[in-house]
Design a protein around this motif. Structure first.
Motif, PDB file in Angstrom:
ATOM      1  N   ALA A 112      51.163  35.213  36.140  1.00 31.85           N
ATOM      2  CA  ALA A 112      50.359  34.139  36.762  1.00 31.85           C
ATOM      3  C   ALA A 112      50.129  34.444  38.240  1.00 31.85           C
ATOM      4  O   ALA A 112      49.039  34.224  38.784  1.00 31.85           O
ATOM      5  CB  ALA A 112      51.067  32.813  36.588  1.00 31.85           C
ATOM      6  N   LYS A 113      51.149  34.980  38.873  1.00 33.23           N
ATOM      7  CA  LYS A 113      51.058  35.268  40.303  1.00 33.23           C
ATOM      8  C   LYS A 113      50.079  36.418  40.564  1.00 33.23           C
ATOM      9  O   LYS A 113      49.264  36.359  41.499  1.00 33.23           O
ATOM     10  CB  LYS A 113      52.454  35.622  40.827  1.00 33.23           C
ATOM     11  N   ALA A 118      46.571  35.156  40.014  1.00 36.52           N
ATOM     12  CA  ALA A 118      46.132  34.356  41.158  1.00 36.52           C
ATOM     13  C   ALA A 118      45.726  35.260  42.316  1.00 36.52           C
ATOM     14  O   ALA A 118      44.735  35.024  43.010  1.00 36.52           O
ATOM     15  CB  ALA A 118      47.251  33.410  41.583  1.00 36.52           C
ATOM     16  N   ARG A 119      46.502  36.326  42.504  1.00 41.88           N
ATOM     17  CA  ARG A 119      46.207  37.263  43.596  1.00 41.88           C
ATOM     18  C   ARG A 119      44.872  37.981  43.350  1.00 41.88           C
ATOM     19  O   ARG A 119      44.084  38.164  44.277  1.00 41.88           O
ATOM     20  CB  ARG A 119      47.352  38.271  43.707  1.00 41.88           C
ATOM     21  N   ARG A 167      42.337  36.830  41.604  1.00 42.04           N
ATOM     22  CA  ARG A 167      41.255  35.854  41.837  1.00 42.04           C
ATOM     23  C   ARG A 167      41.032  35.653  43.325  1.00 42.04           C
ATOM     24  O   ARG A 167      39.904  35.574  43.800  1.00 42.04           O
ATOM     25  CB  ARG A 167      41.607  34.510  41.190  1.00 42.04           C
TER      26      ARG A 167
END
Lengths: 230, 391
Positions: A79-80, A83-84, A86
């Motif tokens: 997920a991290k 997110a990075r 994106r």
């Protein structure tokens, strides 16, 4: 020969649970997009275009198959990491703009730059550049409720473009706009695509958008029906 | 965290009226909780203050046989005024009181009472003893409001009383009620009739004798007097102190209930706000926020609400609380109807500890109840959040 492909999907399948069964939204999609494309996923509602766009945008994960975006396998990202990706590489444009209603135009466009920790001077210059691309430098203090639909979508484009992302994903960007505003928006995006070499990928069934696309991928029932390059 | 603070600040200011409505409602919680707790503490303080003003002064000497809870000891609880106290009595710094048992006959009923002889010119206790300083043929007497109701006696009424003198001889006479006073210390007035000391001494043939000596000022050290027991103010207020300690547990429950109500309001607001802002959350995630960062943002927003509420509370709450501490809160109905020792006007008492504790607890509670729904909603699928589809 240099490999310029920035998106590749291999046997991509996406299923959504419905009660005890599953709905197959994408069924064995194989596609590849090169840097600087101005392409669109076209199809009726339920054809899987938004699902594909979301998976490419790392907002969702495939059920099976593989999607590689800018060298990252979307299904394997944490997920991290997603997110990075994106935050650094993608710009999103949504049908209903999704602007932060309580922030003004300047603050809305500033948001991605805050996440990337640019300093105030850099932010200011980049924001003003982005707003000048979409012709909204005179509206920096206005809040979304004070803007027309066309202006809101131009703010959304400025927000998507301000960090000069590698890829802009636009989901039905003209669905809430009239013909004149739609053409203005599309011309702006086409200009940015040509000047900044940013890849644009649309999900649409709007004829106005389709006419501007350089590559049209027709989806039907979760499969690629046609892939037409202008 | 810096970005979360900046965004939370923008979100709060940008939300305008919605933010200020939440802040004002939350600030009411701050002020009301502090005020109510202050009233309760003030009530406790007032109980001690009233006891001092109406009953015990700065401390007392009791006759060694005197037991206020056993009227049968009254007949033996009297002695000649000791020499060391005579000077203080002459200066008005100590007042003798004589206490004897008797009966009253209002409307033909016989009711046991305590006759209290007190100097009409005394200034130590708040009792309106000046109303005993009158030239009438009958004996002037004053009674408290609840006794007045129990005996069905009012100002200007005559009533028969009977007593036994030091030799055990019964005698009776008429007294005139010259005043009915309102006192919120039940032990001062319940079943008691106050009359001039000299007169009572004559009636019971106990010239120059007393049961209690009440001091004006609280001295750190007093000499021991044979036959008399020193009761310091601390000894005499011990029962109230014990009662306050017992009440603290109950007050904590009330305090917790008020905090819970404030928490519920904040939780409700936060849940509503967070579910209403699904699209915004989806947008944050699409633009590169992690779930943790979304939770941090909403938690910081919640904490900021409480901090803004604390500042707002300070602006209007501090003058309000100071004003209340000065003028007190006068109950809209007669407090004597409650059947309990409570003043008509209660003066709230606030301590720095109360204010700091309340502010810290509310800020923590707000942060926790903001974190909770934020954590739940941050788990949702961002594609659904973007469309605002979560119910």
């Amino acid at each position: 020969m240099e490999n310029t492909s920035i998106i590749q999907t291999k046997e991509l399948v996406k299923k959504f649970p419905i009660g005890k069964s599953f709905f197959t939204a994408l069924n064995g999609i194989n596609l590849s997009f090169d840097k600087g494309e101005f392409a669109g996923l076209i199809g009726p509602s339920g054809s899987g275009k938004t699902t594909l766009l979301n998976i490419i945008g790392s907002l969702d994960t495939p059920t099976s198959g593989d999607v590689t975006v800018l060298g990252h396998s979307v299904g394997k990202l944490s997920a991290k990491q997603a997110a990075r990706l994106r935050k650094e590489q993608f710009g999103f444009i949504f049908q209903s703009y999704n602007l932060l209603a309580v922030h003004n135009v300047y603050e809305n466009v500033e948001f991605p730059l805050l996440l990337l920790k640019y300093n105030a001077n850099e932010r200011k210059k980049m924001i003003m550049d982005a707003l000048s691309w979409v012709g909204l430098t005179d509206k920096i203090k206005s809040k979304p409720p004070q803007l027309s639909g066309g202006e809101c979508q131009r703010v959304a484009i400025a927000r998507a473009m301000v960090k000069r992302p590698s890829l802009v994903l636009a989901d039905e960007p003209t669905a809430n706009l009239d013909a004149v505003n739609s053409h203005n928006i599309l011309q702006t995006m086409l200009k940015l695509n040509e000047e900044l070499k940013t890849t644009f990928l649309f999900a649409t069934h709007d004829e106005k958008v389709i006419n501007y696309l350089k590559r049209k991928i027709y989806l039907l029932d979760g499969k690629v029906d046609k892939d037409v390059i202008k | 965290m810096k970005i979360a603070l900046k965004l939370a600040y923008r979100n709060l200011l940008g939300a305008g009226l919605r933010t200020w409505l939440n802040v004002i409602v939350l600030s009411f919680s701050f002020v009301i909780i502090i005020w109510m707790k202050g009233i309760i503490i003030g009530w406790d303080y007032q109980a001690k203050t009233d006891m001092t003003n109406w009953e015990i002064g700065g401390g007392q000497y009791w006759h060694e046989n005197y037991d206020p809870f056993d009227p049968f000891t009254f007949a033996e609880s009297h002695g000649t005024i000791p020499e060391p106290l005579k000077k203080e009595i002459a200066l008005g710094e100590t007042e003798p009181t004589l206490i004897v048992s008797g009966h009253i006959y209002p409307q033909g009923r016989m009711i046991p009472i305590t006759l209290v002889g007190i100097n009409p010119e005394q200034k130590i206790l708040k009792l309106p003893t000046h109303m005993l300083d009158t030239q009438i043929t009958t004996i002037p007497a004053i009674i408290g409001l609840s006794s007045s109701r129990n005996f069905k006696l009012g100002k200007g009424d005559n009533v028969s009383i009977r007593w036994r003198d030091v030799n055990g001889m019964f005698d009776a006479t008429e007294i005139l009620i010259t005043d009915v006073f309102n006192c919120n210390v039940p032990s001062v007035e319940n079943g008691k009739i106050f009359m001039p000391l000299k007169k009572l001494q004559e009636m019971v043939v106990m010239e120059n004798e007393a049961t209690i000596f009440t001091f004006k000022n609280e001295k750190t050290e007093r000499e021991a007097i044979e036959g008399w027991t020193l009761k310091t103010k601390e000894d005499l207020t011990k029962s109230v102190d014990d009662l306050i300690k017992t009440k603290n547990a109950g007050q904590s429950v009330l305090y917790a209930v008020l905090l819970f109500l404030a928490m519920l309001a904040i939780f409700d607001t936060q849940v509503l706000s967070i579910f209403r802002r699904q699209k915004e959350i989806g947008t944050y995630v699409a633009l590169g926020y992690t779930r943790r960062e979304v939770v941090v943002l909403f938690t910081v927003e919640g904490a900021m609400y409480s901090i803004l509420a604390a500042i707002t509370s300070a602006i209007y709450g501090i003058p309000f609380l100071i004003w209340q501490a000065n003028v007190g809160w006068t109950m809209p109905i007669d407090s004597s109807e409650f059947g309990m020792a409570i003043a008509q006007t209660l003066y709230p008492v606030y301590s720095a500890g109360l204010i700091i504790t309340t502010v810290v607890i509310i800020v923590i509670v707000t942060t926790v109840v903001s974190y909770w729904p934020a954590k739940k909603i941050a788990k949702m699928n961002p594609t659904e959040a973007l469309r605002g589809k979560i119910q």
